[in-house]
Design a protein around this motif. Structure first.
Motif, short mmCIF file in Angstrom:
data_model
loop_
_atom_site.label_atom_id
_atom_site.label_comp_id
_atom_site.label_asym_id
_atom_site.label_seq_id
_atom_site.Cartn_x
_atom_site.Cartn_y
_atom_site.Cartn_z
N VAL A 188 22.56 41.06 23.36
CA VAL A 188 23.94 41.45 23.68
C VAL A 188 24.31 40.91 25.06
CG1 VAL A 188 25.50 43.42 23.99
CG2 VAL A 188 23.58 43.60 22.38
N ASP A 189 25.27 40.01 25.10
CA ASP A 189 25.78 39.54 26.41
C ASP A 189 26.46 40.71 27.10
OD1 ASP A 189 25.09 36.92 26.40
OD2 ASP A 189 27.07 36.14 25.91
N GLU A 190 26.21 40.90 28.38
CA GLU A 190 26.82 42.05 29.07
C GLU A 190 28.36 41.95 29.07
OE1 GLU A 190 26.20 42.48 33.27
OE2 GLU A 190 26.58 40.37 33.65
N THR A 191 28.87 40.69 29.15
CA THR A 191 30.32 40.43 29.07
C THR A 191 31.08 40.88 30.32
OG1 THR A 191 30.09 40.82 26.68
CG2 THR A 191 32.31 40.42 27.51
N ARG A 192 30.86 40.14 31.39
CA ARG A 192 31.64 40.35 32.62
C ARG A 192 33.09 39.94 32.36
NH1 ARG A 192 32.31 42.51 37.07
NH2 ARG A 192 32.38 40.76 38.52
N PRO A 193 34.11 40.55 32.99
CA PRO A 193 33.93 41.55 34.05
C PRO A 193 33.90 43.01 33.57
CG PRO A 193 36.20 40.79 33.99
CD PRO A 193 35.46 39.99 32.96
N LEU A 194 34.35 43.31 32.36
CA LEU A 194 34.48 44.73 31.99
C LEU A 194 33.28 45.27 31.21
CD1 LEU A 194 38.32 45.05 31.28
CD2 LEU A 194 37.05 45.57 33.36
N GLN A 292 41.13 43.07 40.62
CA GLN A 292 40.14 44.13 40.87
C GLN A 292 39.01 44.14 39.83
OE1 GLN A 292 43.36 44.46 41.06
NE2 GLN A 292 43.72 45.14 43.15
N GLU A 293 39.30 43.64 38.65
CA GLU A 293 38.25 43.63 37.63
C GLU A 293 37.11 42.68 38.03
OE1 GLU A 293 40.04 42.70 33.85
OE2 GLU A 293 41.06 44.63 33.74
N VAL A 294 37.46 41.69 38.88
CA VAL A 294 36.45 40.73 39.34
C VAL A 294 35.87 41.14 40.70
CG1 VAL A 294 36.09 38.31 40.00
CG2 VAL A 294 37.54 38.85 38.04
N THR A 295 36.76 41.64 41.57
CA THR A 295 36.30 41.96 42.92
C THR A 295 35.52 43.28 42.98
OG1 THR A 295 38.41 43.07 43.37
CG2 THR A 295 38.22 40.77 44.08
N HIS A 296 35.71 44.11 41.95
CA HIS A 296 35.05 45.42 41.94
C HIS A 296 34.18 45.57 40.70
CE1 HIS A 296 38.12 46.06 44.93
NE2 HIS A 296 37.62 47.26 45.23
N LEU A 297 33.12 46.33 40.83
CA LEU A 297 32.29 46.66 39.69
C LEU A 297 32.24 48.17 39.60
CD1 LEU A 297 30.71 45.15 37.54
CD2 LEU A 297 28.71 45.23 39.00
N GLN A 298 32.82 48.70 38.52
CA GLN A 298 32.93 50.14 38.32
C GLN A 298 33.41 50.86 39.59
OE1 GLN A 298 29.62 51.30 35.53
NE2 GLN A 298 31.37 50.62 34.34
N GLY A 299 34.51 50.35 40.11
CA GLY A 299 35.17 51.00 41.24
C GLY A 299 34.64 50.61 42.61
N ARG A 301 33.67 47.72 45.45
CA ARG A 301 33.93 46.33 45.81
C ARG A 301 32.62 45.54 45.90
NH1 ARG A 301 37.35 42.69 47.84
NH2 ARG A 301 39.21 43.97 47.80
N ILE A 302 32.60 44.34 45.29
CA ILE A 302 31.40 43.51 45.35
C ILE A 302 31.67 42.17 46.01
CG2 ILE A 302 30.17 44.56 43.39
CD1 ILE A 302 31.25 42.15 41.70
N SER A 305 36.73 41.29 51.10
CA SER A 305 38.14 41.57 50.82
C SER A 305 38.97 40.33 51.18
CB SER A 305 38.62 42.80 51.57
OG SER A 305 38.36 42.63 52.92
N GLY A 306 40.08 40.17 50.48
CA GLY A 306 40.97 39.03 50.72
C GLY A 306 40.57 37.79 49.93
N ILE A 307 39.50 37.87 49.16
CA ILE A 307 39.03 36.69 48.40
C ILE A 307 39.98 36.38 47.25
CG2 ILE A 307 37.58 37.91 46.68
CD1 ILE A 307 36.34 34.93 48.65
N GLN A 308 40.11 35.10 46.89
CA GLN A 308 40.93 34.74 45.74
C GLN A 308 40.14 34.95 44.46
OE1 GLN A 308 42.92 30.97 45.60
NE2 GLN A 308 43.02 30.88 47.84
#
Ligand code: MRU
Length: 346
Positions: A188-194, A292-299, A301-302, A305-308
């Protein structure tokens, strides 16, 4: 199934909140159409067939709550709700297909009585739900021939009971093969980002006691190189006339990898996923979701900040990379353009 993805309660729609899974089992009781639309938009319910069912039920809820005896006012207001439902998510054509079925009831010239219209809309929403279950079981029956005893199957995202009225498309094929007594392993691929694979597909497989291993998306190539995968099986959100298929972001990369390693790549989907109005995948609208789905993982920040960011929720796999499509009416092979048309006509 030990859970219900969506349930019609007469005066509300009960939706299993998939954002919380697998940690928390929480149901949303949507009492009006806007709350169903929000549940679709915010992905409390997701997966192409499931959002079609939800939209249809939401439209029926709106109809039930409307207080007017004037058919033309009733139709105008429900048309507005149909339009609102269409704005929730752009890629999965099943959503528009289900709304189209509800709209057809509205435009049947013979129906000029509001209470009759309400009954017919409710009946149609329930039919869409019931038919989806049956369609998935048929997809499973047709597709199970592709899984052999001892195989290792790779899947992406969640095309299971959670993504449909129940049973699932790609996961329906896996369920049917397992029920027949074949024993195999699912990667099973984890399937980023969600994380629909890691959270949802894994949850469904664990409940069925089907052996499975979650991998991060970038591991698929290595597994194929090591001879650990026999076939790839995914669902679909929209299939163009020529067979090009939109599905969860990352599906295209998997199809390329499968092709390079000479592995069959199968798409399991109901015929309602085929959009004959589009000549090719180039015309499929691709949803872009919040950064936010990319910049954050389950709420949490990963990223700095300010990244495209860039966050397309789907990609398109060219039909040339697809070995076969598994539908409720059987297996469709190349040339897809002729064979899809033929299958739809029968
Ligand atoms: O963004 P999602 O979770 O709605 O995406 C779902 C998928 O991509 C599924 O693979 C697809 O809808 C098929 S579900 C039977």
């Amino acid at each position: 199934m030990k859970f219900k993805t969506i349930e019609w309660k007469g005066d509300s729609v009960r939706i299993l909140d998939q954002r919380k899974l697998p940690g928390t089992i929480r149901y949303l009781d949507c009492r009006d159409a806007p709350s169903v639309a929000t549940a679709i938009k915010e992905m409390a319910i997701r997966g192409a067939p499931a959002i079609g069912v939800a939209a249809a039920m939401g439209i029926s809820l709106a109809a039930k709550r409307l207080r007017t005896d004037h058919p033309s006012i009733f139709k105008q207001k429900i048309e507005k709700v149909c339009h609102q439902m269409e704005q929730t998510r752009p890629t999965a054509v099943n959503l528009f297909w289900a709304i189209g079925r509800m709209r057809k009831i509205l435009t049947e010239t013979s129906l000029q009585d509001v209470s009759l219209l309400k009954t017919r809309l409710e009946k149609e929403a329930l039919a869409i739900f019931r038919e989806d279950l049956e369609v998935n079981q048929n997809i499973g029956e047709h597709g199970k021939i592709f899984i052999q005893h001892g195989n290792r199957v790779l899947t992406h995202c969640n095309a299971g009971a959670l993504a449909t009225a129940g049973y699932g498309t790609a996961l329906g094929v896996i369920r049917a093969a397992w029920a027949e007594g074949k024993r195999f392993h699912v990667y099973v691929d984890e399937t980023r980002p969600l994380l629909q694979g890691a959270r949802l597909t894994a949850w469904e497989l664990v409940q069925e006691k089907i052996p499975c291993t979650v991998i991060t998306d970038s591991m698929a190539g290595l597994l194929m190189k090591e001879g650990k995968i026999n076939l790839v099986l995914v669902g679909a959100d929209r299939i163009a006339r020529n067979g090009d298929t939109a599905n969860k972001i990352g599906t295209y990369s998997l199809a390329i990898l499968a092709n390079y390693h000479h592995l069959p790549f199968y798409v399991a989907a109901p015929l309602s996923t085929i959009d004959f109005s589009l000549p090719s995948g180039k015309e499929i609208p691709i949803e872009e979701r919040a950064p936010q789905e990319v910049t954050h993982l389950q709420g949490k920040r990963i990223t700095p900040s300010g990244i495209q960011t860039y966050n397309p929720a789907f990609d398109v796999t060219p039909s040339s990379l697809i070995e076969a499509m598994i539908t409720e009416k059987g297996i469709i092979r190349k040339p897809f353009i002729q064979n899809l048309k033929k299958t739809l006509r029968t």
